[in-house]
Structure formats: C-alpha cells, structure tokens
Design a protein around this motif. Structure first.
Motif, mmCIF file in Angstrom:
data_model
loop_
_atom_site.group_PDB
_atom_site.id
_atom_site.type_symbol
_atom_site.label_atom_id
_atom_site.label_comp_id
_atom_site.label_asym_id
_atom_site.label_seq_id
_atom_site.Cartn_x
_atom_site.Cartn_y
_atom_site.Cartn_z
ATOM 1 N N PRO A 1 10.991 -22.827 -13.216
ATOM 2 C CA PRO A 1 11.808 -22.578 -12.019
ATOM 3 C C PRO A 1 13.141 -23.331 -12.012
ATOM 4 C CG PRO A 1 9.523 -23.035 -11.438
ATOM 5 C CD PRO A 1 9.673 -23.371 -12.889
ATOM 6 N N GLU A 2 13.245 -24.412 -12.798
ATOM 7 C CA GLU A 2 14.471 -25.208 -12.808
ATOM 8 C C GLU A 2 15.467 -24.753 -13.879
ATOM 9 O OE1 GLU A 2 15.241 -27.758 -10.615
ATOM 10 O OE2 GLU A 2 13.486 -26.955 -9.592
ATOM 11 N N ILE B 1 15.386 -12.416 -16.276
ATOM 12 C CA ILE B 1 15.696 -13.711 -15.657
ATOM 13 C C ILE B 1 14.531 -14.193 -14.802
ATOM 14 C CG2 ILE B 1 17.170 -14.819 -13.930
ATOM 15 C CD1 ILE B 1 19.461 -12.998 -15.016
ATOM 16 N N LYS B 2 13.970 -13.296 -14.026
ATOM 17 C CA LYS B 2 12.837 -13.672 -13.176
ATOM 18 C C LYS B 2 11.647 -14.134 -14.009
ATOM 19 C CE LYS B 2 13.805 -10.888 -9.044
ATOM 20 N NZ LYS B 2 13.323 -9.759 -8.177
ATOM 21 N N GLU B 3 11.427 -13.504 -15.148
ATOM 22 C CA GLU B 3 10.308 -13.898 -16.003
ATOM 23 C C GLU B 3 10.489 -15.317 -16.541
ATOM 24 O OE1 GLU B 3 9.081 -9.431 -17.633
ATOM 25 O OE2 GLU B 3 9.976 -10.897 -18.999
ATOM 26 N N VAL B 4 11.715 -15.665 -16.931
ATOM 27 C CA VAL B 4 11.976 -17.023 -17.423
ATOM 28 C C VAL B 4 11.787 -18.032 -16.291
ATOM 29 C CG1 VAL B 4 13.710 -18.582 -18.395
ATOM 30 C CG2 VAL B 4 13.532 -16.227 -19.236
ATOM 31 N N ARG B 5 12.259 -17.689 -15.103
ATOM 32 C CA ARG B 5 12.137 -18.624 -13.974
ATOM 33 C C ARG B 5 10.682 -18.788 -13.533
ATOM 34 N NH1 ARG B 5 17.527 -16.711 -11.213
ATOM 35 N NH2 ARG B 5 18.947 -18.315 -12.002
ATOM 36 N N THR B 6 9.859 -17.805 -13.797
ATOM 37 C CA THR B 6 8.436 -17.962 -13.505
ATOM 38 C C THR B 6 7.844 -19.068 -14.375
ATOM 39 O OG1 THR B 6 8.200 -15.639 -12.872
ATOM 40 C CG2 THR B 6 6.193 -16.796 -13.515
ATOM 41 N N GLU B 7 8.306 -19.140 -15.627
ATOM 42 C CA GLU B 7 7.843 -20.181 -16.554
ATOM 43 C C GLU B 7 8.490 -21.527 -16.232
ATOM 44 O OE1 GLU B 7 8.933 -18.806 -20.387
ATOM 45 O OE2 GLU B 7 7.732 -16.971 -20.287
#
Length: 677
Positions: free
Chosen positions: A70-71, A62-68
C-alpha cells in the motif's frame, strides 16, 4: 580446598556467561543493524503520448501492486502530451482524467508537454493541465518565470508538503517512517525539439547537484530523480547514464524520453573516472501505456542501496478497471468519430501495401507508391527544419496499411504509420550510406522489415550477388540533378528514431546514435504525412514508381543519363519557414528493442498484436530472490542481491541455541559436582 572449589565454580560461571554473551551479542547486533534497513517500492510509467485507451488497464495493474504494498510510490516520467487524436482534441485533459484516479505521487515535464507553446503564445493548455492535476509536478531544471500562464503555478522550493496542481524544485515523501527526496529533470534539448517559447531549461547536472545538496541538508539520504532525459540519448544534451555517473547521492533514476524497455533495472556503481561509487538504480518502462514498471529497492541504515529487483508489467494483459473505463468512455466515443474525419487529402487511386503472400511485390522488398509517398513526406518536412537534408529512409516494416482511393481519413493515416515514430536527422558518410543500403537489401528478394524505402536518391543493387556486396550504384538528388554519392562526403539524412537507434539490425545507425550524430526533428510521423499531403501536395495524392530502387538481377546497370524521363515532376522545392512548435522524443517504436538493441518485434505482427511488444516482461521475481541486474551497458554493473537475512538469522540462532544448551548443561554439571563436594 573449599576456596579452590569456589574459585573453580566462579571461573566456570564467568566462562559460561562470556560464552553466552559471545553468542547473543553478535546476533542481537545483527538484528539491530538489519532493523535499520528499509525497503521501497516504486511504480513508474513514461511516454504515454496520449495513448489513453490502455489507461483503464493500467489502473488495474496499479491497484494490484498497491494491494501487495500500500505504500508503493507512483511516478510519471513525462510526455503525456502528443501522439494520438486524444491529444489533438483534448490537449491532455482525457489523459488527466485517468491520471487523477491513479494517485500519482509526482510527474516530471516531458519535452512534448511544451508542444503548444508557439500556437498558444505561451503554455495555456499546459497550465490548465497542471492546475487541474491531483498530484504535484517537478521542474528542478525548468525556468517558468517568463511564461505568463505557468509562472503563477510554480513554487521554487524543496518542500515536505507538496501541493497538488503546483510545480516544485523537489519534494519529500514519507514512506513507512522514512523520508524520500524526489526531484525532476527535463531534457535541455526541449529548446530545440519543441516549442517552449519563453520557458528555459537549465543545466541538468548542476540542478541535480543542487537538489541532492538540498535534500542532504534536510537530513535525507534516500534520493530519487524522476527524469525525461533519455536512458542513453544524445550525450550532448545529457541522459540517465550520465546523470547516474556524474552526480553522487542519487539512489534511483526513474526515466523517460528514449522509450527504452529496461526489462530489468540497470545499476551504475562507477563514476566518470571509473572509481567505485554508491550504486544508482536506473529504470524505464518503454512507451504508450503498454507497460507499468515496478521497482523494489532495499537501503541499508546509511541510505545506501544494497539490493534491488524490478519488472515490467504487461498492461494489456490486465482487465480494464470499470470505473476508469467509464470515465474514459465519453472521450473515446468522440475519438472514434474523429478517426473517420477526412484529412483534407484525396487519393487519386488506391495505394496498396503489398506483401508476397498476395502479390508479386512487397512493401518489405520493393519500391512501392506508398513507400515513395511516406519518404517524400519525411524529406520535405525534414527540410523545413534542416534544409541540408538530402535523403529520407523509411523501413518497410513500419508501413502497416494501405490507403484506399478517395478522401483520406485521419484514421487511415494513423493506420499507415501506427507506431507514432518520431523522425530524426543523421549525419552519415557516403560509405556509411552504402553499408546501410547493403543491409537493407541483404535479404532480397525475400521480405525484410528493414528494407528501406528512399526519397532524394536512387540506387541499384544485384540480388544475385553475395549479401554485403550487392549495391552497384548510389545517386543523390542535388538541385534537381542526380550526383553520384561519394564515399568520403558527409550527407544529412532523415529516418525514424527506431531505425536511427539501430532497429532491424542497422549497426551503422546504432553507431551514429551512440556518437551523438542523431538529432530529433520534433514531429510525429503520421502527423508529418498528413501535413505533407495537405500542405505540400495541395490535397492531391498520386505517387508513382520512379525507379528509386532497382534490382539488376545480374544485368548491367544504366547510368542516370540513360534513364527515361521521370513520370512525375521533381520533388517540390520546400522553403524553410519559421520553425513551429512540434514534437520530439527518442522513441523506440516500430519494431521495439530492449536496452541491448535486440529486436522484439515479429515482422508479421500487426497493430492488433501491439506491434510485437514482448509480453513476457513480467519477471515475477521476489525482491529477496533477486540475483542482480542484467548488464546492458558498458558502464553498468550487476545489482547486489538483497541480503538473505532470514536464513542467516536462523543459522546463527540455531548454532547459538546449541551452544547455549551446552553451556547451561556444563554449568549445572559443575554446580551439582560442587554441591556434592
């Protein structure tokens, strides 16, 4: 003459301006239209079923996707409850500790969330889960008004300011300046397969239409349904494909309940009459915290989906998030202790789980004592809910470990049936049963994960004959006596949902599933086995071989009257007690299948390898490169590729620039010629 030159110059200037306007205006208009497009990223999970051990890895994904992005939004499509010792011990609290770290945007109720209703005379544990949640829950078609524990947490409204720990009909999220309407649906079948007690489930189509209308009245044209209906589950109770077909205005369906592994999104762009409609994108991310779905959708200026791309991220391939692992640690330590806890049953001997690599017989080719125990448990417990059930089938590939002599631990039981398959009942004709048994023994004497162990019946076959023509005789036990199975007669059988959906190539079961002849019982297989050994056998476990499955090897068959008397007593007659609150879900489990029904499990894969789950599901495709969605059902269609706006704009500007330079050059030339004149 001079006036004529003035006129010629003026005409040239006007012509050049018109040319410039014709070049620039379309480009600027296109840019304005393109600026109205909107891209949305959604992460999704479903049917985690108390498999908390992988949630720290999920946190990393999840954190990796939000790095790409954030929204990016994150949804849970239900069934956090039931499935492992984490739930038995903590009633959802262990899972919630991790879910609260993930910054979920919303969760919908799964049918298993209502499992404790009867034992608690209401939903006390569920209310504690909801009130402690650091995210809102959705119950658009769930009526909690008569439940004393839950009704105080419910806000029957569509809100743009959702509160954590409360239940809403729908909610609005603003992403990059755009408003997204979100609502949630739970299968109406929950009333039959769980223990909702006083909770009611309303018609999912009508409630979905109500939600869409509410959002449209709020001026919202981008709508997401988070559902626990099942991708293609029993049409009598509704599923995601039907929802997308019958209800206009839904852009995205984030699903759960059927445990379907949709490696690519499915796009529905025709209604129930076959007429073209605005597209609806449907996704689902399998089960047990193993995969995180990632969906990217582009909307045009009118809120219509004009492109999508999706992938499933293999969670096990990620490192644990250290903070999440630390939070889970005390729960995990307790569960490790519980796995060694005695179940209350004692094995009078070792019940082997043989394979041909080290034995003359195999769980995947021969009747075994352990296979008889498992199917006896399935049949006895199915009869408690459906007394007409007469036969049980268990695929040999789903039996994964032996039981040692002596006290049987909870951990041993889970190791025997580690996939958490849910038993179902299926109505079949005698002819269909024959076809199923033909497929079961088609590879004999070689091993096959689809080899079926049986209870309530016995049959003979001849492995020397051609596959498809091997079954010689079939008998079903009725009132303690064996009767020949009749081709045209209907029989109620129980099996696990993996087999019932056509796993291991059982086309007859797949057809029955598609026709709505499969009904979930509402239990989990390993718990069913534990209860049977303790409650029905009184804790004394001593199954024997009974000649339920006989390979004639070219010899003449015996009739049931010629057989020796069975070594063990007949199966105990099981009364039909009051229906308790248990579980259901349409789970794609033992040998996982994708949406097309193709097997994705290697028969030789053990539980340590995630039971053969595909690891190459991460598509790594950029949203601008997506060429559409794989067609997986008859009423789905390919997704539309996202517009290649950058290339188009570059081409138009290049051509425009060339024409602009030419126009200016022409204007300068005319001016110079005019001045000389």
């Amino acid at each position: 003459m001079k006036g004529k030159k003035h006129f010629t110059f003026l005409l040239s200037a006007i012509t050049t301006l018109v040319l410039l306007v014709s070049i620039v205006l379309p480009a600027s208009t296109y840019a304005e239209e393109n600026s109205d497009s909107f891209k949305l990223t959604i992460m999704h999970m479903n049917d985690t079923h108390a498999h908390a051990d992988l949630l720290p890895n999920m946190m990393t994904a999840i954190k990796e996707v939000r790095t790409e992005d954030p929204e990016a939004l994150l949804f849970n499509a239900g069934d956090v409850f039931s499935g492992t010792l984490y739930f038995n011990e903590y009633h959802g609290k262990a899972d919630l500790a991790l879910l609260n770290m993930m910054d979920l945007d919303a969760m919908v109720f799964g049918n298993h969330e209502f499992d404790l209703g009867s034992s608690e005379n209401g939903h006390k544990s569920l209310s504690e889960f909801v009130s402690a949640a650091k995210f809102p829950l959705l119950g658009t078609n769930v009526d909690f008004s008569s439940d004393a524990f839950m009704n105080k947490l419910v806000k029957n409204e569509f809100t743009d300011s959702p509160e954590d720990g409360k239940v809403f009909d729908g909610m609005v999220k603003e992403v990059n300046g755009e408003k997204i309407g979100i609502f949630g649906l739970t299968t109406e079948d929950t009333a039959n397969i769980s223990s909702p007690v006083n909770v009611k489930f309303l018609n999912y189509i009508k409630e979905a239409e109500r939600a869409v209308q509410a959002f449209e009245e709020m001026g919202i044209n981008k709508i997401v349904a988070v559902t626990h209906l099942g991708y293609d589950s029993n049409p009598d109770f509704g599923n995601d494909l039907q929802l997308a077909t019958y209800v206009d205005g839904i852009d995205i369906v984030v699903g759960g309940h059927s445990h379907t592994q949709l490696s690519e999104p499915v796009v529905i762009n025709k209604d129930e009459k076959g007429t073209e409609k605005e597209p609806t994108v449907v996704v689902q991310a399998y089960q047990y915290s193993q995969l995180l779905g990632k969906l990217q959708v582009e909307f045009d200026g009118n809120g219509v989906v004009n492109g999508q791309a999706g992938q499933l991220i293999d969670v096990a391939s990620k490192e644990e998030d250290s903070e999440a692992a630390a939070i889970l640690a005390p729960y995990k330590e307790k569960i490790t202790e519980l796995s060694t806890q005695e179940s209350g049953a004692i094995a009078k001997k070792t019940l082997a789980n043989p394979r041909l690599t080290d034995s003359d017989v195999s769980v995947r080719a021969n009747e075994t004592e352990l296979g008889n125990l498992v199917t006896d448990a399935m049949l006895a417990k199915a009869k408690e809910r459906y007394p007409e059930t007469v036969i049980a089938f268990q695929n040999g590939g789903g039996i994964r470990a032996a039981i040692e002599e002596g006290p049987i631990t909870i951990g041993e039981i889970i190791s025997v049936l580690p996939f958490g398959n849910d038993p179902v009942v299926v109505e079949l004709s005698g002819e269909e049963i024959k076809q199923i048994l033909e497929h079961s023994v088609s590879q004999a004497p070689a091993e096959s994960g689809g080899f079926l162990h049986v209870a309530g019946m016995k049959f003979t076959y001849d492995s020397t004959k051609e596959s498809g023509s091997r079954v010689i005789s079939m008998y079903v036990k009725v009132n303690g006596e064996y009767q020949e199975i009749q081709a045209n007669q209907k029989y109620l059988v129980t099996t696990n949902n993996f087999t019932a959906k056509g796993g291991d190539g059982f086309d007859v079961f797949a057809k029955a599933y598609q026709e709505g002849r499969v009904q979930d019982i509402g239990e989990i297989d390993w718990e069913q086995l534990r209860k049977y050994m303790v409650e029905d056998l009184g804790g004394v476990v001593d199954p024997v071989l009974e000649g339920r499955i006989t390979d004639l090897l070219g010899t003449d068959p015996e009739t049931p009257g010629d057989e020796e008397e069975e070594v063990t007593p007949e199966e105990p007659e099981v009364e039909n007690p009051e229906t308790g609150g248990n579980e259901d879900d349409s789970s794609d489990t033992d040998n996982p299948t994708d949406a097309t029904g193709s097997e994705t499990d290697d028969d030789n894969t053990d539980i340590g390898d995630n039971a053969g789950i595909e690891n190459d599901t991460e598509l790594e495709q950029d949203v601008n490169d997506n060429q559409g969605s794989k067609e997986t059902v008859s009423n789905s269609s390919e997704g539309n590729a996202l517009p290649n706006t950058a290339t188009s704009m570059y081409t138009m500007l290049l051509v425009g620039g060339i024409l602009l330079v030419a126009g200016i050059g022409f204007l300068v030339f005319r001016m110079m010629k005019y001045s000389k004149a």
